[in-house]
Scaffold this motif. Structure first.
Motif, mmCIF file in Angstrom:
data_model
loop_
_atom_site.group_PDB
_atom_site.id
_atom_site.type_symbol
_atom_site.label_atom_id
_atom_site.label_comp_id
_atom_site.label_asym_id
_atom_site.label_seq_id
_atom_site.Cartn_x
_atom_site.Cartn_y
_atom_site.Cartn_z
ATOM 1 N N CYS B 179 54.123 1.674 19.715
ATOM 2 C CA CYS B 179 52.900 0.762 19.645
ATOM 3 C C CYS B 179 51.921 1.547 18.858
ATOM 4 C CB CYS B 179 52.366 0.306 21.114
ATOM 5 S SG CYS B 179 50.955 -0.767 21.049
ATOM 6 N N ALA B 180 51.157 0.922 17.953
ATOM 7 C CA ALA B 180 50.218 1.516 17.078
ATOM 8 C C ALA B 180 48.889 1.962 18.281
ATOM 9 C CB ALA B 180 49.456 0.602 16.218
ATOM 10 N N GLY B 181 48.815 1.323 19.517
ATOM 11 C CA GLY B 181 47.803 1.722 20.328
ATOM 12 C C GLY B 181 48.159 3.067 20.828
ATOM 13 N N MET B 182 49.409 3.473 20.790
ATOM 14 C CA MET B 182 49.702 5.036 21.308
ATOM 15 C C MET B 182 49.430 6.135 20.303
ATOM 16 S SD MET B 182 53.335 3.993 22.848
ATOM 17 C CE MET B 182 53.873 2.843 24.390
ATOM 18 N N ALA B 183 48.755 6.006 19.275
ATOM 19 C CA ALA B 183 48.686 6.982 18.093
ATOM 20 C C ALA B 183 48.218 7.962 18.458
ATOM 21 C CB ALA B 183 47.904 6.122 16.806
ATOM 22 N N ASP B 184 46.959 7.988 19.408
ATOM 23 C CA ASP B 184 46.133 9.178 19.598
ATOM 24 C C ASP B 184 46.828 9.848 20.838
ATOM 25 O OD1 ASP B 184 46.015 6.973 21.662
ATOM 26 O OD2 ASP B 184 44.158 7.568 22.305
ATOM 27 N N LEU B 185 48.033 9.546 21.295
ATOM 28 C CA LEU B 185 48.530 10.305 22.472
ATOM 29 C C LEU B 185 49.757 11.198 21.876
ATOM 30 C CD1 LEU B 185 49.435 7.448 24.910
ATOM 31 C CD2 LEU B 185 47.402 8.960 24.978
ATOM 32 N N CYS B 186 49.749 11.160 20.663
ATOM 33 C CA CYS B 186 50.991 11.936 20.069
ATOM 34 C C CYS B 186 51.030 13.242 20.283
ATOM 35 C CB CYS B 186 50.858 11.500 18.313
ATOM 36 S SG CYS B 186 52.307 11.874 17.486
ATOM 37 N N GLU B 187 49.988 13.899 20.085
ATOM 38 C CA GLU B 187 49.894 15.447 20.356
ATOM 39 C C GLU B 187 50.068 15.721 21.842
ATOM 40 O OE1 GLU B 187 46.732 17.033 18.434
ATOM 41 O OE2 GLU B 187 47.250 19.411 18.886
ATOM 42 N N TYR B 188 49.441 15.009 22.529
ATOM 43 C CA TYR B 188 49.677 15.192 24.013
ATOM 44 C C TYR B 188 51.132 14.875 24.612
ATOM 45 C CZ TYR B 188 49.822 13.561 28.969
ATOM 46 O OH TYR B 188 50.213 13.177 30.260
ATOM 47 N N LEU B 189 51.584 13.779 24.039
ATOM 48 C CA LEU B 189 53.091 13.731 24.345
ATOM 49 C C LEU B 189 54.221 14.827 23.840
ATOM 50 C CD1 LEU B 189 53.003 9.813 23.866
ATOM 51 C CD2 LEU B 189 53.299 11.126 26.053
ATOM 52 N N SER B 190 53.744 15.260 22.712
ATOM 53 C CA SER B 190 54.616 16.132 22.023
ATOM 54 C C SER B 190 54.602 17.459 22.972
ATOM 55 C CB SER B 190 54.199 16.355 20.598
ATOM 56 O OG SER B 190 54.671 17.437 20.062
ATOM 57 N N ASP B 191 53.424 17.905 23.161
ATOM 58 C CA ASP B 191 53.209 19.072 24.228
ATOM 59 C C ASP B 191 54.050 18.644 25.569
ATOM 60 O OD1 ASP B 191 51.817 20.192 22.270
ATOM 61 O OD2 ASP B 191 49.675 19.812 23.267
ATOM 62 N N GLU B 192 53.847 17.658 26.035
ATOM 63 C CA GLU B 192 54.390 17.318 27.318
ATOM 64 C C GLU B 192 55.722 17.285 27.502
ATOM 65 O OE1 GLU B 192 52.957 16.411 30.786
ATOM 66 O OE2 GLU B 192 51.354 17.719 29.754
ATOM 67 N N VAL B 193 56.307 16.678 26.449
ATOM 68 C CA VAL B 193 57.708 16.387 26.445
ATOM 69 C C VAL B 193 58.777 17.454 25.587
ATOM 70 C CG1 VAL B 193 59.623 14.542 25.732
ATOM 71 C CG2 VAL B 193 57.099 13.774 26.338
#
Lengths: 248, 248, 248, 248, 248, 248
Positions: B179-193
């Motif tokens: 979802c385009a609405g998740m665009a700002d979570l990319c770095e956070y999720l990369s670190d988490e996952v």
């Protein structure tokens, strides 16, 4: 049983032709009504036209639902808006490409599609893949006659030649007509070409009639559940589905 | 270079978020503008919403063409209206699902898609097939958060959990955000996952920038040539393309 | 950003041509270096040549890793050694066939590949399948010019004719150049043929630049983790990775 | 008839085990010789190892051609260098994954592969696709035992458990052993697991013997014709094929 | 080792030809017997003929089981009754299309099938798909010679021409003979056409011999377990398997 | 219109059940007759049973042709003898798996098949592939109830549970009943499970009725032309088609 054949373009003469073809095959107890949207393109010959035919088509589905229609035919060979229409309707919605290709698959190993403009061939292939019919589709041939000129007396000979060439080139067992506007040529072409010729309007009408007879509706779970209530703005504000009217 | 990121829904806050994500990766000389249509749904979570987002999207493409825009991003993971937009635009038009899946295919054997509502998973699979990415797509997982609730502070943890579960269940090498609405979570999720996480907004922005750099436009022949001039009626009458303005 | 374009054959003139093509599209902040191995064949025109180009290519990747290179392009249309190189590198490694085909998939329904010798066409098809691009590849055409004779002034006309014939025969929307040695012909061919022509060297350079911009590296888990430490003997003894230097 | 089983790694003990398995099934008139390269990795457990095993393997093929060998088995489940070896050899060259999967396809609907390390599963799937065997392959399971530890007495029980688990999980009809180093376990595992267990070394030996019996050689036209004469430099200079020695 | 080649039609002359071809390649210790059913069609050239050849074929399998036969070849290119025969037999059962296509897949990228009547081409494609060999099958060509006229001295030249045309049209690496009745032409055609020519009778004989050598039988679980005991009536009453004789 | 539903097994009670299900959906003007062969197995639960049901089925088709029947349903979920029957009949012949799967494809993204014995699941997958329905088939589930015990009052609950489990496990939108003997359970199961349940007997009856309404017959060219005149011997001698009676 009450079913509705929707011509997604806004040309009334074509709607009449389509309605007549559908009525020809429907069972006595089946009420078939031909309609077309009040908004959108006069004919559909590109992805752009298709995309802009869909809102009017969906308005017709919504109207049908309010009027108790039990099943719908989308009478344009691009099957525009099929997924969205299935969300909106309670009964079955069938595209003419979908129905024509599936009936053709029963008649031999391969069919050829004969369509209007070459630029629509890609869409036909996309649909063949989507419906699992790619393995039955030998090729898609264009006769380069625009949709609104199909009724020209000279057109039918050009189309017959295209059908004959397709059978010869593809070694195919049947012809699928690639435009709702060819519906009235089905018998003529079958006689001329000597292989079964499938008109999607008749095919889809009988598919919907069969599904309603079996009391089969689209699945109401998940992907094809009714659209979620949501605010729509601008020109399309009326398409929004209010919380209160949302179906589950 | 001037490119435009179109959020096909009508929620301005989401347009701002998308524009920011696109700007973050664009090269210095690239002017990135975020826009959204003036008509259509507030969010896109069904085939119905998608179909009705397209006219507004196409109006934005037409406006962009008039203003000299060189390339477009369709910033909704269903890539709505992509074929129609390609007919209309002279430069490249890229969907975020298309770009995200293709970049993800470079990073390992398989990716998992993590999306919003489960009812949209079918569309993600359809796109994976269309782009040739089905072989790289391990599975599509939903976190069942509506698009407009993604900015809720609690959402990011739910999404991170969904990503971790997806990697564990699929043995996948990367996550594609659905979802385009998740665009700002990319770095956070990369670190988490702990695996690469691909945001389609950034991916599509860079794809368009790359295509424009290489001077590559859509092919003007056949299927994706400009739509034919045609009369449109009703609510959508303004979408008709007059003979005189038709491009070849 | 520092990225390296590896010409896997040992012909320095071709390395220079490739480097120039890559530099032409790279962003200002991107340092592009063209290199070639110190061992292996002068050109790659068979599976045998490819197999024997790989050790030298992998030595270049190892050297790049020691020197802090952030991403690599494998500039031969067979994309030799791609999987092994991805294990060795921390950043992205992209083949020119991979990048060219994927960018071409954005421009229309089908592309044609125009390559050097007919005996390499099978490899192009294998790669198209591997990258999910088989559905976009109309056909692979050979102009039967050996790699090292591409710079002959007469070659460009032969190639242009092959491109024109390919578009006519396949009804394709774009041409993918099937050899890194054709990189400098891209603009000329595009003008001659009248459809978009994609050079993989430019395409892969921009793909690597985009992936590094998005901070996306290959996944470090499972299949593409660093090779296990292991004893290598004979001519290739130096390729062994000692326990102490093994990366996780 | 003289055929050669090439263990592409440089561990002589494994070569002996492989040679013994091949001899067990060869017909009386068939001379089977087990060899291994004099350069390359001690075992093959990554794309990197595979790529670097290939030059030594090709040197063995070249030596075999000089000595009149009529067919070759590549005895590593990744079938490394198969295409290049086919160019070089006049007689048939068969990989053990290729042969094992094809024989397994005769025994039921689906087989499961049980292999060594999980990181090699992707390669097994690639080969299944290449050989048309994907439709018969239920899944690939790893027992996470490194190749050189397969002879540990504890290993056979772990492998038997993995086979049993695979049959139960996949509902498969047969087991394909995913490593040449498991060749001597075939009978034991078959007894333990109760379904047919296929060892690729035996399968490929019999395939080569059958092809030579039928006087079938690789096609000498096009893609698999002998490699073109070409200059090779550096460490691999001796791999170059001079004009004068080029075969057609 | 005792294996049986079943010609599923009832023409003894063809059985003799097939038996001779099988014996030519079998190893010294392998006893090869050619048989044909006592019921059914004189030749097989349609789905109808195939369906009616199967009961007689199954009776031969049942007789073979009673006599201790260890493996069977179905020597008709439609591989009729293969699944049913596999349920009935304890050892391997191999069709000649299956074996020929798989051996052909080792010899190059693509093979062409040259068969008798054009109406059987569809069946050949169905089998190619079933065996995973579709990707290797360039095309199926008919020489329009009925099965029982293959021995006409004029036939062999027609077939040679069809093979040459197939190789030229398809760019294929090998020819697969599409009828057991062509088995004795294999060497002649190979000399005439200059590419490897694969006869399925020899190929399947060697496949069965190889499987028996490896002690591989069909899996006895699930789909290919022995047929359930059941009452059969009418003309086929003797085909019923009584409770008491049911095998597990 | 006169159509015939052929139960290919020899159990009259099941024929009656099937006939009733077909009559329930047929239009007023359609005469539906249920028949079964006079030779063959009492039920069909293996490839062996299927193969031996076919001669009796073909005899019924031949009888129907002599009696002027316009279309046929093969009422066994393995669709036995479909190709051969199509050669023999002038009108359409439809299998119940074919029809059920195609109607189910209109109702959502995926269906689950619930069948009798697990050993028949492979056949269901083969048919799904053949009809292009593999992409719609989520999975095939067995309830392990033999065909002739389906009428046991306890069976319906077991089947309902299997349907519910299938929907939950597969996330499917509809159930396809995998046996003609389940035809009378369709409504009960639909109520119990809450998703559309498709009975192939009704589906195929309506498909044949639709095809006859559209005057569509199998193609008489090539593969599905009438079988060639040919001598048959032994038990099946009467199945031979004499020169004089051969149809074109």
């Amino acid at each position: 049983m009450r079913i509705r054949v929707i011509n997604p373009n806004t040309t009334a003469a074509m709607t009449a032709l389509i309605e007549a073809s559908a009525k020809l095959v429907a069972a006595p107890g089946t009420l078939v009504e031909g309609v077309n949207p009040t908004m959108g393109p006069a004919s559909i010959e590109s992805h752009y036209d298709e995309a802009l035919a869909v809102p009017g088509l969906l308005a017709e589905i919504a109207r049908g639902e309010a009027e108790g229609v039990e099943g719908y035919i989308i009478a344009c060979f691009g099957d525009p808006g099929l997924d969205a229409a299935r969300e909106l309707a309670r009964g079955p919605v069938i595209g003419i490409a979908e129905a024509a290709m599936q009936y053709a698959s029963h008649l031999g190993r391969k069919f050829s599609v004969v369509t209007t403009l070459g630029r629509t061939a890609g869409r036909a292939w996309d649909l063949a893949e989507r419906y699992g019919m790619e393995r039955f589709c030998a090729n898609v041939h264009a006769c380069e006659i625009p949709v609104l000129e199909l009724e020209d007396p000279k057109a039918r000979k050009v189309i017959a030649d295209a059908c004959r060439d397709a059978v010869a080139a593809d070694g195919s067992d049947a012809i699928v007509l690639g435009c709702a506007g060819m519906a009235d040529l089905c018998e003529y072409l079958s006689d001329e070409v000597g292989v079964p010729v499938i008109d999607g309007v008749a095919a889809a009408t009988l598919t919907v009639q069969s599904l309603v007879t079996m009391k089969l509706r689209k699945s109401g779970r998940g992907e094809f559940a009714a659209p979620l209530p949501k605010r729509y703005v601008g020109l399309l504000a009326d398409f929004g589905i209010e919380e209160k009217e949302a179906r589950v």
